[in-house]
Motif scaffolding. Structure first.
Motif, PDB file in Angstrom:
ATOM      1  N   GLY A  37      70.390  55.883  -5.375  1.00 36.67           N
ATOM      2  CA  GLY A  37      70.138  54.819  -6.470  1.00 36.67           C
ATOM      3  C   GLY A  37      69.485  53.819  -5.685  1.00 36.67           C
ATOM      4  O   GLY A  37      69.845  52.821  -5.034  1.00 36.67           O
ATOM      5  N   LEU A  38      68.191  53.990  -5.890  1.00 29.92           N
ATOM      6  CA  LEU A  38      67.297  53.111  -4.910  1.00 29.92           C
ATOM      7  C   LEU A  38      67.299  51.856  -5.668  1.00 29.92           C
ATOM      8  O   LEU A  38      67.143  50.891  -4.912  1.00 29.92           O
ATOM      9  N   GLY A  39      67.169  51.500  -7.107  1.00 31.28           N
ATOM     10  CA  GLY A  39      67.221  50.359  -7.637  1.00 31.28           C
ATOM     11  C   GLY A  39      66.089  49.156  -7.259  1.00 31.28           C
ATOM     12  O   GLY A  39      64.864  49.719  -7.146  1.00 31.28           O
ATOM     13  N   ASN A  40      66.321  48.206  -6.885  1.00 38.99           N
ATOM     14  CA  ASN A  40      65.318  47.119  -6.436  1.00 38.99           C
ATOM     15  C   ASN A  40      65.038  47.531  -5.092  1.00 38.99           C
ATOM     16  O   ASN A  40      63.853  47.069  -4.706  1.00 38.99           O
ATOM     17  N   GLY A  41      65.660  48.525  -4.382  1.00 43.73           N
ATOM     18  CA  GLY A  41      65.407  48.885  -2.871  1.00 43.73           C
ATOM     19  C   GLY A  41      65.951  47.765  -1.837  1.00 43.73           C
ATOM     20  O   GLY A  41      65.690  47.905  -0.740  1.00 43.73           O
ATOM     21  N   VAL A  57      65.460  59.277   2.486  1.00 39.32           N
ATOM     22  CA  VAL A  57      65.431  59.990   0.949  1.00 39.32           C
ATOM     23  C   VAL A  57      66.020  59.371  -0.060  1.00 39.32           C
ATOM     24  O   VAL A  57      67.242  59.231   0.256  1.00 39.32           O
ATOM     25  N   VAL A  58      65.270  58.742  -1.024  1.00 37.87           N
ATOM     26  CA  VAL A  58      66.020  58.101  -2.127  1.00 37.87           C
ATOM     27  C   VAL A  58      65.852  58.796  -3.383  1.00 37.87           C
ATOM     28  O   VAL A  58      65.118  59.723  -3.514  1.00 37.87           O
ATOM     29  N   PHE A  59      66.735  58.363  -4.150  1.00 38.51           N
ATOM     30  CA  PHE A  59      67.020  59.101  -5.560  1.00 38.51           C
ATOM     31  C   PHE A  59      67.186  57.885  -6.627  1.00 38.51           C
ATOM     32  O   PHE A  59      67.636  56.969  -6.503  1.00 38.51           O
ATOM     33  N   ASP A  60      66.630  58.197  -7.784  1.00 32.18           N
ATOM     34  CA  ASP A  60      66.776  57.277  -8.852  1.00 32.18           C
ATOM     35  C   ASP A  60      65.805  58.026  -9.951  1.00 32.18           C
ATOM     36  O   ASP A  60      65.110  58.842 -10.012  1.00 32.18           O
ATOM     37  N   ARG A  61      66.185  57.298 -11.363  1.00 31.00           N
ATOM     38  CA  ARG A  61      65.248  57.866 -12.276  1.00 31.00           C
ATOM     39  C   ARG A  61      64.032  57.536 -12.296  1.00 31.00           C
ATOM     40  O   ARG A  61      63.133  58.503 -12.705  1.00 31.00           O
ATOM     41  N   GLU A  62      63.621  56.346 -11.902  1.00 26.28           N
ATOM     42  CA  GLU A  62      62.212  55.893 -11.747  1.00 26.28           C
ATOM     43  C   GLU A  62      62.143  55.129 -10.517  1.00 26.28           C
ATOM     44  O   GLU A  62      63.305  54.346 -10.176  1.00 26.28           O
ATOM     45  N   VAL A  63      61.053  54.634 -10.296  1.00 23.70           N
ATOM     46  CA  VAL A  63      60.751  53.690  -8.999  1.00 23.70           C
ATOM     47  C   VAL A  63      60.649  52.180  -9.445  1.00 23.70           C
ATOM     48  O   VAL A  63      59.794  51.951 -10.610  1.00 23.70           O
ATOM     49  N   ALA A  64      61.634  51.399  -9.229  1.00 20.93           N
ATOM     50  CA  ALA A  64      61.674  50.029  -9.713  1.00 20.93           C
ATOM     51  C   ALA A  64      61.939  49.167  -8.499  1.00 20.93           C
ATOM     52  O   ALA A  64      62.243  47.992  -8.860  1.00 20.93           O
ATOM     53  N   ALA A  65      61.508  49.532  -7.255  1.00 22.77           N
ATOM     54  CA  ALA A  65      61.810  48.917  -6.104  1.00 22.77           C
ATOM     55  C   ALA A  65      60.758  47.635  -5.754  1.00 22.77           C
ATOM     56  O   ALA A  65      59.505  47.964  -6.370  1.00 22.77           O
ATOM     57  N   HIS A  66      61.154  46.677  -4.969  1.00 22.32           N
ATOM     58  CA  HIS A  66      59.916  45.670  -4.771  1.00 22.32           C
ATOM     59  C   HIS A  66      58.975  46.249  -4.132  1.00 22.32           C
ATOM     60  O   HIS A  66      59.030  47.096  -3.298  1.00 22.32           O
ATOM     61  N   LYS A  67      57.740  45.923  -3.973  1.00 17.23           N
ATOM     62  CA  LYS A  67      56.810  46.647  -3.464  1.00 17.23           C
ATOM     63  C   LYS A  67      56.784  46.351  -1.836  1.00 17.23           C
ATOM     64  O   LYS A  67      56.109  47.294  -1.296  1.00 17.23           O
ATOM     65  N   SER A  68      57.640  45.524  -1.259  1.00 18.25           N
ATOM     66  CA  SER A  68      57.619  45.481  -0.125  1.00 18.25           C
ATOM     67  C   SER A  68      58.456  46.682   0.751  1.00 18.25           C
ATOM     68  O   SER A  68      58.618  46.754   1.777  1.00 18.25           O
TER      69      SER A  68
END
Ligand SMILES: C[S@@+](CC[C@H](N)C(=O)[O-])C[C@H]1O[C@@H](n2cnc3c(N)ncnc32)[C@H](O)[C@@H]1O
Length: 160
Positions: A37-41, A57-68
């Protein structure tokens, strides 16, 4: 308790448990940390700071993490976690952080069983699990929470 209080309890608990692992425990083996659950990161960012020498290693449906705090593409596993986690259930991870609860009690109760199987399958013996949901599995032993963690928003286990 307001949803704001609940959110703060979850965040404070995650940080307290991860800092406790960093400061007082040794991660076994040399496998990757798994962030479910990467989420916002935010937690990924904290994991990177706490364990700079580890692959994460991260898991999620899509990448929606902060660019940093974007993980490398090769460490980003996209899709439905119940499916994408299967190749990682090889008992090689020293630390799994799982944060995929929904906040809906019935949905989370239904999810908790497969999350527990997944986490237990991912961890190596002696590895640690940090979770936003309680995990019931014969291979996961509950550990005392460090100061600051809420017993209803942070769960901490060691793999037998
Ligand atoms: C609460 S957020 C994680 C927050 C993260 N720990 C952070 O610090 O920003 C949960 C994330 O898990 C993802 N997620 C939840 N259940 C999932 C599933 N079954 N498959 C794939 N992704 C899932 C959601 O898309 C969401 O981004």
């Amino acid at each position: 308790m307001s949803r704001l209080d609940d959110f703060i309890d979850r965040m404070v608990s995650q940080r307290a448990i991860l800092n406790h692992i960093r400061d007082h425990l040794d991660l076994p083996g040399d496998g990757p940390i798994l962030e479910v659950g990467l989420g916002n990161g935010r937690t990924y960012s904290h994991l990177r700071q706490c364990f700079p020498d580890r692959r994460i290693v991260v898991f999620d449906r899509e990448v929606a993490a902060h660019k940093s705090c974007l993980p490398d593409p090769e460490d980003t596993i996209l899709g439905e976690i119940r499916e994408t986690s299967r190749p990682f259930m090889t008992g090689q991870s020293p630390l799994v952080h799982s944060d995929i609860g929904t906040g809906y009690a019935e949905k989370d109760a239904a999810k908790a069983a497969w999350i527990a199987d997944m986490v237990a399958g991912m961890l190596m013996p002696g590895g640690y699990a940090v979770s936003d949901l309680p995990l019931e599995h014969p291979g996961l032993v509950a550990l005392p929470l460090p100061d600051g963690a809420s017993p209803r928003r942070g769960y901490f286990y060691r793999r037998t």
